[in-house]
Design a protein around this motif. Sequence first.
Motif: not given
Length: 386
Positions: A40-44, A56-65, A67-74, A94-99
């Motif tokens: 995640s690109q947890y810090d813009r 190589r690190i690819r950070r995906v933009p965060v739309w919302a948080r 708790s400690k999790g993030v929502i990344m539409p892309t 733990p990782q919400f997007d893992a599945a």
Amino acid sequence: MRILVALTYYRPHISGLTIYVERVARALAARGHEVQILTSQYDRALPAVEVRDKVRIRRVPVWARISKGVIMPTIGLWATRLVCWADVVWLHLPQFDAAGIALRGRLFGRPVVLTYHCDVTLPPGLLNRLANLAVHGMDHLAARMADVIVTYTEDYARHSPYLSRYLPKVRIIPPPVEIPVPRPEAVAAFRARWNLEGHVVIGMAARLAAEKGVEVLLEALPEILAVHPNARVLFAGPYRNVLGEEAYARRLAPLFARYRDHWTFVGVLEPEEMAAFFASCDVVVLPSLNATESFGLVQVEAMLCGTPVVASDLPGVRVPTRTTGMGLTVPPRDSRALARAILQVLADRPAFCRPREEVARHYNTERTAAEYEALFQALRAGRGLP
């Protein structure tokens, strides 16, 4: 071999998980593999793409948080692209997007390896309870689609409500631990900087986070100070504006004020400074409260610098002291037991010290990277599990 590594937070975010992944990813890249991080690109302010130590690190933009999790539409778009590129998919739970990422691995015929770092235990509250349910559900889906689940110790695997359901898939790989050999001149400079001469020094290295049990050490201080009135606690690690821990910091602020003459925050330290920090301590404490702590890399780092440890008697966390003999374990949340154990180590410190080589034989990054490399190669070649 092309290795895709996916996790919610990566460096410069500081946690045991991010340090673990950074060390192994860097070691695998040094062995000649192509390694890409999807996170995640947890810090813009962080760049969307970056290369560190050939990783190589690819950070995906965060739309919302949440708790400690993030929502990344892309995240799905990038996961599809990178799973197609990869030879093996390595997820960190733990990782919400893992599945979703594991499903892509299955669909595209890529081996999927999960490393399970800890059970999630969020603070009380409806939102956190819902977040817990969501993350647990997705983690279980990921486990069903994974080829192998890696964790640090058999002790933790057998006691974890999550891992114990998937023991036939579980493989144990000791975590990567590395820290420079403390240089005498660096230790002397560190001790002078923080005015440590004439003091008994108790170290703690962590984020200022609820699961770390900072209040247990604070509550143990009166009993310790009764024996060692010159004792000081040095706390190394992030302690201001820690993500999701602002309320916890406010709750502890009165205790920090009460013990301001005996408690010092030294902030985030570079590796050589951390070595000097550990070597400057008479004992290091890991008073974690629950299964969110599954091992505690910092306690082995302290041992490598010659410093004994007092840690919570939790699955996984108790393994390093039992393996090396360099310390004691105490029941979690028991400040009196913690104080007594600290005093016992201080009273007979040489009995709890071991040579660095003896500790490094059990825990080192090269061993961890080699075992992952062998696992990935075996799965990729379709030879089954090593």
